[in-house]
Design an enzyme around this catalytic site. Structure first.
Site, PDB file in Angstrom:
ATOM      1  CG  ASP A  13      18.932 -29.732 -12.579  1.00 47.28           C
ATOM      2  OD1 ASP A  13      19.466 -30.990 -12.505  1.00 47.28           O
ATOM      3  OD2 ASP A  13      18.468 -29.206 -11.688  1.00 47.28           O
ATOM      4  CG  ASP A  15      15.851 -34.244  -9.262  1.00 50.96           C
ATOM      5  OD1 ASP A  15      14.694 -34.731  -9.077  1.00 50.96           O
ATOM      6  OD2 ASP A  15      16.768 -34.984  -9.197  1.00 50.96           O
ATOM      7  N   GLY A 244      -2.872 -10.098  10.085  1.00 48.57           N
ATOM      8  CA  GLY A 244      -1.572 -10.210   9.613  1.00 48.57           C
ATOM      9  C   GLY A 244      -0.522  -9.664  10.383  1.00 48.57           C
ATOM     10  CG  ASN A 258      -2.640 -11.162   6.164  1.00 43.52           C
ATOM     11  OD1 ASN A 258      -2.983 -10.262   5.902  1.00 43.52           O
ATOM     12  ND2 ASN A 258      -1.217 -11.521   5.750  1.00 43.52           N
ATOM     13  CD  GLU A 308       0.465  -9.939   3.283  1.00 45.47           C
ATOM     14  OE1 GLU A 308      -0.467  -9.039   3.619  1.00 45.47           O
ATOM     15  OE2 GLU A 308       1.202 -10.640   4.165  1.00 45.47           O
ATOM     16  CG  LEU A 311     -11.039  -9.204  -1.088  1.00 42.87           C
ATOM     17  CD1 LEU A 311      -9.989  -9.969  -0.674  1.00 42.87           C
ATOM     18  CD2 LEU A 311     -12.208  -9.492   0.150  1.00 42.87           C
ATOM     19  CG  HIS A 313     -16.037  -4.016  -2.479  1.00 41.27           C
ATOM     20  ND1 HIS A 313     -17.068  -3.673  -3.243  1.00 41.27           N
ATOM     21  CD2 HIS A 313     -16.418  -3.951  -1.285  1.00 41.27           C
ATOM     22  CE1 HIS A 313     -18.207  -3.080  -2.946  1.00 41.27           C
ATOM     23  NE2 HIS A 313     -17.840  -3.300  -1.487  1.00 41.27           N
ATOM     24  CG  PHE A 338       9.351  -1.857  -4.741  1.00 40.02           C
ATOM     25  CD1 PHE A 338       9.022  -1.257  -5.785  1.00 40.02           C
ATOM     26  CD2 PHE A 338       8.985  -2.834  -4.421  1.00 40.02           C
ATOM     27  CE1 PHE A 338       8.493  -1.867  -6.790  1.00 40.02           C
ATOM     28  CE2 PHE A 338       8.355  -3.808  -5.217  1.00 40.02           C
ATOM     29  CZ  PHE A 338       7.868  -3.296  -6.559  1.00 40.02           C
TER      30      PHE A 338
HETATM   31  P1  ADP Z   1      -3.650  -7.334   8.807  1.00 37.20           P
HETATM   32  O1  ADP Z   1      -2.064  -7.074   8.926  1.00 37.20           O
HETATM   33  O2  ADP Z   1      -4.363  -7.686  10.307  1.00 37.20           O
HETATM   34  O3  ADP Z   1      -3.837  -8.232   7.617  1.00 37.20           O
HETATM   35  P2  ADP Z   1      -4.487  -5.175   7.258  1.00 37.20           P
HETATM   36  O4  ADP Z   1      -4.146  -3.812   7.425  1.00 37.20           O
HETATM   37  O5  ADP Z   1      -3.590  -5.912   6.161  1.00 37.20           O
HETATM   38  O6  ADP Z   1      -4.324  -5.962   8.364  1.00 37.20           O
HETATM   39  O7  ADP Z   1      -5.713  -5.102   7.013  1.00 37.20           O
HETATM   40  C1  ADP Z   1      -6.556  -6.229   6.506  1.00 37.20           C
HETATM   41  C2  ADP Z   1      -8.010  -6.314   7.036  1.00 37.20           C
HETATM   42  O8  ADP Z   1      -8.669  -5.048   6.677  1.00 37.20           O
HETATM   43  C3  ADP Z   1      -8.627  -7.630   6.476  1.00 37.20           C
HETATM   44  O9  ADP Z   1      -8.298  -8.602   7.464  1.00 37.20           O
HETATM   45  C4  ADP Z   1      -9.970  -7.012   6.542  1.00 37.20           C
HETATM   46  O10 ADP Z   1     -10.642  -7.411   7.689  1.00 37.20           O
HETATM   47  C5  ADP Z   1      -9.989  -5.751   6.247  1.00 37.20           C
HETATM   48  N1  ADP Z   1     -10.108  -5.095   4.935  1.00 37.20           N
HETATM   49  C6  ADP Z   1     -11.009  -3.889   4.539  1.00 37.20           C
HETATM   50  N2  ADP Z   1     -10.877  -3.715   3.501  1.00 37.20           N
HETATM   51  C7  ADP Z   1     -10.469  -4.705   2.747  1.00 37.20           C
HETATM   52  C8  ADP Z   1      -9.955  -4.962   1.336  1.00 37.20           C
HETATM   53  N3  ADP Z   1     -10.282  -4.339   0.315  1.00 37.20           N
HETATM   54  N4  ADP Z   1      -9.112  -6.167   1.211  1.00 37.20           N
HETATM   55  C9  ADP Z   1      -8.736  -7.006   2.261  1.00 37.20           C
HETATM   56  N5  ADP Z   1      -8.639  -6.502   3.256  1.00 37.20           N
HETATM   57  C10 ADP Z   1      -9.846  -5.687   3.839  1.00 37.20           C
HETATM   58  N1  RBF Z   2       5.836  -6.648  -1.058  1.00 37.50           N
HETATM   59  C1  RBF Z   2       6.946  -6.632  -1.336  1.00 37.50           C
HETATM   60  O1  RBF Z   2       8.033  -6.550  -0.573  1.00 37.50           O
HETATM   61  N2  RBF Z   2       7.403  -6.587  -2.821  1.00 37.50           N
HETATM   62  C2  RBF Z   2       6.366  -6.651  -3.926  1.00 37.50           C
HETATM   63  O2  RBF Z   2       6.891  -6.648  -4.994  1.00 37.50           O
HETATM   64  C3  RBF Z   2       5.187  -6.693  -3.498  1.00 37.50           C
HETATM   65  N3  RBF Z   2       4.069  -6.615  -4.132  1.00 37.50           N
HETATM   66  C4  RBF Z   2       2.714  -6.917  -3.903  1.00 37.50           C
HETATM   67  C5  RBF Z   2       1.636  -6.929  -4.678  1.00 37.50           C
HETATM   68  C6  RBF Z   2       0.490  -6.697  -4.555  1.00 37.50           C
HETATM   69  C7  RBF Z   2      -0.574  -6.848  -5.391  1.00 37.50           C
HETATM   70  C8  RBF Z   2       0.083  -6.839  -2.851  1.00 37.50           C
HETATM   71  C9  RBF Z   2      -1.385  -6.742  -2.478  1.00 37.50           C
HETATM   72  C10 RBF Z   2       1.109  -6.799  -1.920  1.00 37.50           C
HETATM   73  C11 RBF Z   2       2.313  -6.806  -2.432  1.00 37.50           C
HETATM   74  N4  RBF Z   2       3.489  -6.740  -1.575  1.00 37.50           N
HETATM   75  C12 RBF Z   2       4.641  -6.831  -1.918  1.00 37.50           C
HETATM   76  C13 RBF Z   2       3.435  -7.092  -0.158  1.00 37.50           C
HETATM   77  C14 RBF Z   2       3.126  -5.958   0.822  1.00 37.50           C
HETATM   78  O3  RBF Z   2       4.476  -5.547   1.225  1.00 37.50           O
HETATM   79  C15 RBF Z   2       2.324  -6.377   1.974  1.00 37.50           C
HETATM   80  O4  RBF Z   2       0.752  -6.514   1.533  1.00 37.50           O
HETATM   81  C16 RBF Z   2       2.450  -5.772   3.049  1.00 37.50           C
HETATM   82  O5  RBF Z   2       3.644  -6.229   3.742  1.00 37.50           O
HETATM   83  C17 RBF Z   2       1.370  -6.063   4.141  1.00 37.50           C
HETATM   84  O6  RBF Z   2       1.520  -7.087   4.879  1.00 37.50           O
HETATM   85 MG    MG Z   3      -2.917  -8.040   5.733  1.00 37.21          MG
END
Ligand code: ADP
Ligand code: RBF
Ligand code: MG
Length: 376
Positions: A13, A15, A244, A258, A308, A311, A313, A338
């Site tokens: 298909d 579109d 986030g 985020n 999402e 990083l 590190h 899951f």
């Molecule tokens: P949120 O829901 O506000 O995104 P998270 O629990 O996902 O909160 O944490 C994300 C925050 O944590 C990032 O915005 C950043 O400031 C910090 N942070 C610390 N280490 C890491 C990492 N390795 N990767 C991404 N974010 C990180």
């Molecule tokens: N969320 C899901 O519901 N299903 C997934 O398969 C899934 N895979 C992810 C893989 C990676 C590498 C990362 C970083 C996140 C993933 N998440 C997934 C999202 C996860 O639920 C999300 O980071 C949290 O909800 C934080 O908002």
């Molecule tokens: Mg987050």
């Protein structure tokens, strides 16, 4: 799936399956409904995907109570659509699929409910597409469009291949119904999110063309996966890190930095949900490996498509508000639901290992020096 089907050709298909037409359709409807003082709210999208132009127009005319006939509405829309065709992008995986099947000598047909003339115009903007299809059929070239099987029977007849040896790839419900009525094998790639439960008639439902496994159908498999990753044309996004859902670190022990989904909504809409990886640059801290999900996080059933990035590190502090730049270079898998939080966490850690190893390959490591990541 246990039985490998011996498929000889693929009927596609257009579109929503090969072309990302949805955005264009929304724009055109916004403009034309605006002329009648109405506001397009997207609620008919489900009713119009996979329909013939006349059927789609009828649904909109009726739902919005427009003072014109469906035929008149179609002729008002046609020039607006024609102007937009040059802007329609191929969906991720479309070029890859067409090139692969062509190189392996697998016959391909294009069978679309849109008129033949529109099909030709649309595909003229995509290099090599026209010559890749042995057969092209429009909705106006058969008696009844999908969900009738006519168009697929006609495609098989012109390909000189038995319907049971044809694989149909379709994004819409009418298209899946038509393919099954033609007794073909059907892979559904729903173009609208969270619809996969409606596609029970299909032989398989996949999230995007990136997830197509041709070997399941006895077709030559893709050979471009590299150590469990699929290279993608790199894409670049960035912006300040925002708050986030507040559950990454707390619930999963996996922080995700985020980005505002509003600012990158156009880009986000272009990419299938799934798990991707690449490189991340933070203005004062450096460049890091990164693995991320894009989508609705099925485990948490989010309402919004988010990005999402994790990083790879250990940071000693948060970095909210800082400019984060990402270059995404590869794809790992679709998002899943899951059975437990533990299994989600385990899978994300597996993704991390896959990404960490892959990013050392020259194919991907070269992007570490990309200027987009260096913020001055
Ligand atoms: P949120 O829901 O506000 O995104 P998270 O629990 O996902 O909160 O944490 C994300 C925050 O944590 C990032 O915005 C950043 O400031 C910090 N942070 C610390 N280490 C890491 C990492 N390795 N990767 C991404 N974010 C990180
Ligand atoms: N969320 C899901 O519901 N299903 C997934 O398969 C899934 N895979 C992810 C893989 C990676 C590498 C990362 C970083 C996140 C993933 N998440 C997934 C999202 C996860 O639920 C999300 O980071 C949290 O909800 C934080 O908002
Ligand atoms: Mg987050």
């Amino acid at each position: 799936m246990s039985v490998t089907k011996l498929i000889k050709c693929v009927i596609l298909d257009l579109d929503g399956t090969l072309l990302n037409t949805d955005g264009i359709v929304c724009n055109v409807l916004k403009i034309s409904l605006g002329k009648y003082g109405k506001e397009w709210d997207g609620r008919e999208t489900l009713k119009i995907v996979g329909k013939t132009p006349f059927e789609a127009a009828s649904a909109v005319v009726e739902d919005y109570g427009l003072p014109c006939s469906p035929v008149e509405f179609v002729s008002e829309l046609s020039p607006l659509f024609s102007q937009q065709w040059c802007n329609i992008k191929a969906l991720p995986g479309a070029n890859r699929l067409i090139k692969h099947l062509k190189s392996k000598g697998v016959p391909m047909a294009l069978a679309s409910n849109s008129p033949r003339e529109s099909i030709d115009a649309k595909i003229s903007f995509h290099d090599g597409w026209k010559d890749s299809f042995s057969v092209i059929i429009g909705g106006d070239e058969v008696r009844t469009g999908k969900p009738s099987p006519d168009i697929f029977f006609e495609a098989a007849r012109r390909l000189r291949i038995e319907p049971s040896s044809c694989l149909v790839i379709e994004d819409s419900l009418p298209g899946v119904t038509a393919g099954k009525a033609a007794e073909m094998e059907v892979v559904a790639v729903p173009s609208l999110p969270k619809q996969s439960h409606l596609y029970t008639a299909a032989d398989e439902v996949i999230n995007s063309l990136l997830d197509l496994q041709l070997e399941k159908w006895g077709l030559p498999p893709f050979a471009d996966w590299v150590e469990r990753t699929l290279p993608v044309d790199p894409w670049y996004i960035g912006g300040p890190v925002i708050k986030g859902f507040g559950r990454g670190s707390k619930v999963l022990g996996i922080p995700t930095a985020n980005l505002s989904t509003k600012e990158c909504s156009d880009l986000l809409a272009q990419y299938p949900s799934g798990v991707y990886f690449g490189w991340a640059g933070l203005s004062t801290r450096g460049i890091f490996k990164m693995v991320m999900s894009i989508g609705w996080n099925p485990y948490f059933s989010n309402k919004e498509k988010t990005i999402e990035p994790w990083l790879l590190h250990e940071f000693t502090e948060d970095f909210y508000g800082e400019e984060l730049r990402l270059v995404i270079v590869g794809y790992i898998r679709p998002e899943f639901n899951f059975p437990s939080l533990e299994s989600l966490i385990a899978k994300i850690h597996e993704d991390r290992r896959v990404a960490e190893r892959a990013l050392d390959l020259p194919l991907y490591s070269s992007y570490k020096n990309n200027s987009h990541l260096r913020i001055s």
